[in-house]
Scaffold this motif. Structure first.
Motif, PDB file in Angstrom:
ATOM      1  N   THR A 147       3.635   0.415   2.798  1.00 41.35           N
ATOM      2  CA  THR A 147       3.508  -0.580   3.860  1.00 41.35           C
ATOM      3  C   THR A 147       2.971  -1.864   3.253  1.00 41.35           C
ATOM      4  O   THR A 147       2.404  -1.867   2.161  1.00 41.35           O
ATOM      5  N   LYS A 148       3.148  -2.952   3.986  1.00 36.74           N
ATOM      6  CA  LYS A 148       2.633  -4.212   3.475  1.00 36.74           C
ATOM      7  C   LYS A 148       1.199  -4.424   3.929  1.00 36.74           C
ATOM      8  O   LYS A 148       0.764  -3.898   4.961  1.00 36.74           O
ATOM      9  N   THR A 149       0.470  -5.168   3.142  1.00 29.46           N
ATOM     10  CA  THR A 149      -0.875  -5.591   3.512  1.00 29.46           C
ATOM     11  C   THR A 149      -0.882  -7.113   3.580  1.00 29.46           C
ATOM     12  O   THR A 149       0.125  -7.766   3.317  1.00 29.46           O
ATOM     13  N   ASP A 150      -2.023  -7.681   3.914  1.00 29.43           N
ATOM     14  CA  ASP A 150      -2.145  -9.124   3.964  1.00 29.43           C
ATOM     15  C   ASP A 150      -2.397  -9.745   2.588  1.00 29.43           C
ATOM     16  O   ASP A 150      -2.420 -10.958   2.455  1.00 29.43           O
ATOM     17  N   LYS A 151      -2.590  -8.897   1.593  1.00 28.44           N
ATOM     18  CA  LYS A 151      -2.868  -9.396   0.253  1.00 28.44           C
ATOM     19  C   LYS A 151      -1.656 -10.071  -0.350  1.00 28.44           C
ATOM     20  O   LYS A 151      -0.520  -9.609  -0.184  1.00 28.44           O
ATOM     21  N   GLU A 158       0.852  -1.187   0.000  1.00 29.63           N
ATOM     22  CA  GLU A 158       0.000   0.000   0.000  1.00 29.63           C
ATOM     23  C   GLU A 158       0.885   1.233   0.000  1.00 29.63           C
ATOM     24  O   GLU A 158       1.720   1.404   0.902  1.00 29.63           O
TER      25      GLU A 158
END
Length: 256
Positions: A247-251, A183
């Motif tokens: 930032t990272k997501t769970d996707k 993101e």
């Protein structure tokens, strides 16, 4: 991911890369790369920072001098680069390691921020590296040169001389990151500063200085600087580098 993923000629090339070291040129380039990191992270604080593909350590040195974070780590595929990083007086540098280009020697979520500055354009399997940095950190600053222009395929030899095997626009980098589950929080574009152009022209290319040449460099920068602020169209066309904080997501990767 085994070390064999990196082609042998690539590993050999980067092992030799920092043996002929131009300190002034590398520090000048790092000056603006470090400032882009600071600018895109404004208002954020990070305790534990890892630079992946840290080169000769120039960026970490400058960030450390400006107290960007209290703890730094570095990984680099080039053994000559690792030697240079270790030789620098980088305050709060905790670890420096050689790595295979894809597998980071750290546990999941080990870091608050990973820096990937002018690395992706060199990477044979860019999505594999993005998935690995996503594993070990929460936030990321990624900067790439904006090499893509119409007819870029006619300049392959030029870009390969710098090891650039991937070319980007701001749009294509955002597409890559978002389809890998990142993101984007903040971004910025930049154009080459006159100081860098002058150094490259008069010192690296060994051209004689002249008032006309100096004025041309200043004028080109001024015009580009105005145009990139006018519209996204000029921004994409004229920018020389693109920096994102994400930032990272769970996707997972969006593939079908």
């Amino acid at each position: 991911m085994a070390q064999e993923i990196i082609s042998g000629n690539v590993k050999n090339a980067y092992d030799e890369f920092y043996k002929t070291h131009d300190e002034a040129w590398r520090m000048l380039g790092a000056k603006y790369k470090a400032q882009h990191i600071i600018d895109v992270c404004k208002g954020q604080s990070f305790k534990k920072v890892l630079e992946v593909g840290a080169g000769d350590g120039s960026i970490l040195k400058l960030l450390s001098d400006q107290n960007f974070a209290p703890e730094y780590h570095a990984v680099e595929i080039s053994d000559s680069g690792v030697v240079h990083i270790k030789s620098r007086d980088i305050r709060n540098l905790v670890s420096v390691q050689e790595f295979d280009g894809y597998k980071l020697p750290f546990e999941d979520d080990s870091f608050d921020l990973i820096i990937l500055s002018h690395v992706l354009e060199h990477v044979e399997h860019e999505r594999l590296l993005l998935r690995e940095i996503k594993r070990v950190s929460k936030s990321f600053v990624i900067e790439v040169p904006i090499d893509y222009k119409p007819g870029v395929d006619k300049r392959i030899k030029h870009f390969l001389a710098y090891g650039h095997i991937n070319v980007y626009t701001p749009t294509s980098l955002r597409y890559l990151l978002q389809t890998e589950g990142f993101e984007i929080k903040k971004d910025l574009t930049s154009i080459i500063e006159p100081e860098v152009t002058r150094f490259n022209t008069f010192i690296n290319q060994k051209r004689s200085k002249s008032f006309i040449a100096e004025m041309r460099i200043a004028a080109e920068y001024a015009v580009k600087n105005v145009l990139v602020k006018l519209s996204d169209k000029f921004n994409e066309k004229l920018a020389n580098a693109y920096t994102v904080l994400c930032t990272k997501t769970d996707k997972q990767a969006d593939i079908f």
